[in-house]
Scaffold this active site. Sequence first.
Site, PDB file in Angstrom:
ATOM      1  N   ASN A 145      -6.423  -8.943  -4.629  1.00  0.00           N
ATOM      2  CA  ASN A 145      -7.342  -7.829  -4.340  1.00  0.00           C
ATOM      3  C   ASN A 145      -8.757  -8.235  -4.827  1.00  0.00           C
ATOM      4  OD1 ASN A 145      -8.066  -6.784  -7.066  1.00  0.00           O
ATOM      5  ND2 ASN A 145      -5.857  -6.443  -7.058  1.00  0.00           N
ATOM      6  N   LYS A 173      -2.074  11.360 -11.999  1.00  0.00           N
ATOM      7  CA  LYS A 173      -1.855   9.914 -12.708  1.00  0.00           C
ATOM      8  C   LYS A 173      -1.542   9.970 -14.186  1.00  0.00           C
ATOM      9  CE  LYS A 173      -3.187   6.677  -9.540  1.00  0.00           C
ATOM     10  NZ  LYS A 173      -3.822   5.933  -9.004  1.00  0.00           N
ATOM     11  N   ASP A 209       0.383  -4.039  -6.776  1.00  0.00           N
ATOM     12  CA  ASP A 209       1.709  -3.209  -6.857  1.00  0.00           C
ATOM     13  C   ASP A 209       2.898  -3.854  -6.525  1.00  0.00           C
ATOM     14  OD1 ASP A 209       0.630  -1.037  -8.085  1.00  0.00           O
ATOM     15  OD2 ASP A 209      -0.556  -0.257  -6.113  1.00  0.00           O
ATOM     16  N   LYS A 263       1.642   9.042 -16.131  1.00  0.00           N
ATOM     17  CA  LYS A 263       1.571   7.811 -17.126  1.00  0.00           C
ATOM     18  C   LYS A 263       1.403   8.222 -18.363  1.00  0.00           C
ATOM     19  CE  LYS A 263      -0.171   4.774 -13.209  1.00  0.00           C
ATOM     20  NZ  LYS A 263      -0.241   3.497 -13.070  1.00  0.00           N
ATOM     21  N   PHE A 279      -7.507   3.677 -15.720  1.00  0.00           N
ATOM     22  CA  PHE A 279      -8.551   3.697 -14.594  1.00  0.00           C
ATOM     23  C   PHE A 279      -7.787   4.086 -13.460  1.00  0.00           C
ATOM     24  CE2 PHE A 279     -12.791   2.054 -15.567  1.00  0.00           C
ATOM     25  CZ  PHE A 279     -12.722   2.087 -16.940  1.00  0.00           C
ATOM     26  N   LYS A 326       4.224 -25.422   0.975  1.00  0.00           N
ATOM     27  CA  LYS A 326       3.118 -24.996   1.648  1.00  0.00           C
ATOM     28  C   LYS A 326       3.663 -24.375   3.183  1.00  0.00           C
ATOM     29  CE  LYS A 326      -1.118 -25.170   4.145  1.00  0.00           C
ATOM     30  NZ  LYS A 326      -2.167 -26.248   4.775  1.00  0.00           N
TER      31      LYS A 326
HETATM   32  N1  CTP Z   1      -1.643  -0.225 -13.432  1.00  0.00           N
HETATM   33  C1  CTP Z   1      -0.984  -1.104 -14.158  1.00  0.00           C
HETATM   34  N2  CTP Z   1       0.114  -1.612 -13.476  1.00  0.00           N
HETATM   35  C2  CTP Z   1       0.426  -1.501 -12.034  1.00  0.00           C
HETATM   36  C3  CTP Z   1      -0.596  -0.695 -11.523  1.00  0.00           C
HETATM   37  C4  CTP Z   1      -1.540   0.050 -12.148  1.00  0.00           C
HETATM   38  O1  CTP Z   1      -1.173  -1.048 -15.323  1.00  0.00           O
HETATM   39  N3  CTP Z   1       1.451  -2.219 -11.576  1.00  0.00           N
HETATM   40  C5  CTP Z   1      -2.738   0.433 -14.220  1.00  0.00           C
HETATM   41  C6  CTP Z   1      -4.132   0.044 -13.821  1.00  0.00           C
HETATM   42  O2  CTP Z   1      -4.860  -0.748 -14.779  1.00  0.00           O
HETATM   43  C7  CTP Z   1      -4.986   1.326 -13.984  1.00  0.00           C
HETATM   44  C8  CTP Z   1      -3.953   2.430 -13.610  1.00  0.00           C
HETATM   45  O3  CTP Z   1      -2.813   1.751 -13.945  1.00  0.00           O
HETATM   46  O4  CTP Z   1      -5.466   1.788 -15.304  1.00  0.00           O
HETATM   47  C9  CTP Z   1      -3.981   3.236 -12.533  1.00  0.00           C
HETATM   48  O5  CTP Z   1      -3.919   2.235 -11.210  1.00  0.00           O
HETATM   49  P1  CTP Z   1      -4.021   2.496  -9.618  1.00  0.00           P
HETATM   50  O6  CTP Z   1      -3.690   1.450  -8.899  1.00  0.00           O
HETATM   51  O7  CTP Z   1      -5.175   3.463  -9.661  1.00  0.00           O
HETATM   52  O8  CTP Z   1      -2.546   3.343  -9.915  1.00  0.00           O
HETATM   53  P2  CTP Z   1      -1.306   3.052  -9.295  1.00  0.00           P
HETATM   54  O9  CTP Z   1      -0.205   3.172 -10.140  1.00  0.00           O
HETATM   55  O10 CTP Z   1      -0.983   1.743  -8.542  1.00  0.00           O
HETATM   56  O11 CTP Z   1      -0.898   4.282  -8.205  1.00  0.00           O
HETATM   57  P3  CTP Z   1      -1.292   4.231  -6.659  1.00  0.00           P
HETATM   58  O12 CTP Z   1      -1.357   2.972  -5.949  1.00  0.00           O
HETATM   59  O13 CTP Z   1      -0.409   5.215  -6.194  1.00  0.00           O
HETATM   60  O14 CTP Z   1      -2.678   5.091  -6.761  1.00  0.00           O
END
Ligand code: CTP
Length: 404
Positions: free
Chosen positions: A206, A333, A275, A337, A319, A285
């Site tokens: 990303n 969230k 995610d 969490k 975050f 490859k």
């Molecule tokens: N985070 C994490 N591990 C993951 C996904 C997210 O530790 N697999 C943490 C990020 O570092 C951030 C927070 O969770 O502090 C929120 O991340 P975000 O991507 O906004 O949330 P998601 O849990 O992925 O939810 P969504 O995709 O539904 O917004």
Amino acid sequence: MPNILLGVSGSIAAYRACDIARELMRAGHTVRVAMTRAATRLVSPDTFAALTGNPVAIDVFDEPESGQIAHIRWAQDADLVLIAPATAHTIARLAFGLADDMLTTIALATRAPMLIAPAMNPAMWTHPATQAHVQTLQARGVEFISPAYGVMACGDEGWGKIADTATIVQAVARRLLSARDLEGVRVLVTAGPTYEPIDPVRFIGNRSSGKMGYAVAEAAIAHGAQVTLITGPTMLTPPAQAQVIRVQTALQMYEAVQNEFAQCDAFIATAAVADYRPERTLPKKRKRDTQSWTLNLVPNPDILGEVAQRKEHRIVIGFAAETDKAIIRAKNKLLRKNLDLIAVNDVMEPDSGFEVDTNRLSFIFANGRVENLPLMSKRECAERLIQALAAMMERKVRHTNSQE
Ligand code: CTP
């Protein structure tokens, strides 16, 4: 009482350093002065020696206290280095890490926090070269006390006058306080993206640059914390004082966090963790062909959400990057969490989010309080976040003490 190393460079405002030295001493500090050669043409070193009761150093080989290598001893003794006034030339030398006189040598040898009060002609202050040097130094944690607007000695009007003495002395007091408010606190930070390999040459990633997380690590160090930074792949140089653990994938980050979490007092998750990851990584490859290609993705663990469920006494901060209904989604969230604070930004805004130096954050606390911050640099956002952490830690200590 704290030792202040006062660096005086050759601006016409050098005489103001006499006042600054006196006020710092009135506040109970010990002051040692290092002057540039140019500054000695404006104020005599004897004036500073008489005011501070300490010898003044100018050249690298000066040994004002016999038997001591001054540039090392003074650098180590300093609790804070204040350069006031700082000329464009001295700022440039500091940015380049030059060490061609006592002041710049001490600046390079010290690990104490550094404050700079610039004083120069407005055209020199706003010149892109000076501003680039300022940014370089800020990136290293140096704090600038912005020059004031006014009429210069040369008659020009604009930004460039040294800040007034009270502002400078207050900034010193604030920095000395904040430099210790996370002393002994172990802060674990995740930063950057994760890369999820498809085959030996391709990955799913990303656009996270890691800037926010690195700034958070730097700010925590500036407050005296012991920082462990678990970072995904970035182009950034991690702060020298952090313990750094480099990872590539979400699973590796998960494992590193699990190993470190028990030893931390606060966990700040800024990483943009992927995610999902490909269900399997191809050993070789994949060759191009005319067929379409379907990748099967499986979910990665929610690192933050998982460790926060067993946070006990720890403060856990997350975050949230949102594209719509930012505050409502972030509040959910935070609850889901089990966080103490969530910093949310709307990544659809052009000046906020990935790959830019600025952010517009809102802090949402576990009690529902929302604090909307204005648009500011990621560095300033990080400083505000660490201030919020320090305040939460202090409340926790007070609460624990009142229960004992
Ligand atoms: N985070 C994490 N591990 C993951 C996904 C997210 O530790 N697999 C943490 C990020 O570092 C951030 C927070 O969770 O502090 C929120 O991340 P975000 O991507 O906004 O949330 P998601 O849990 O992925 O939810 P969504 O995709 O539904 O917004």
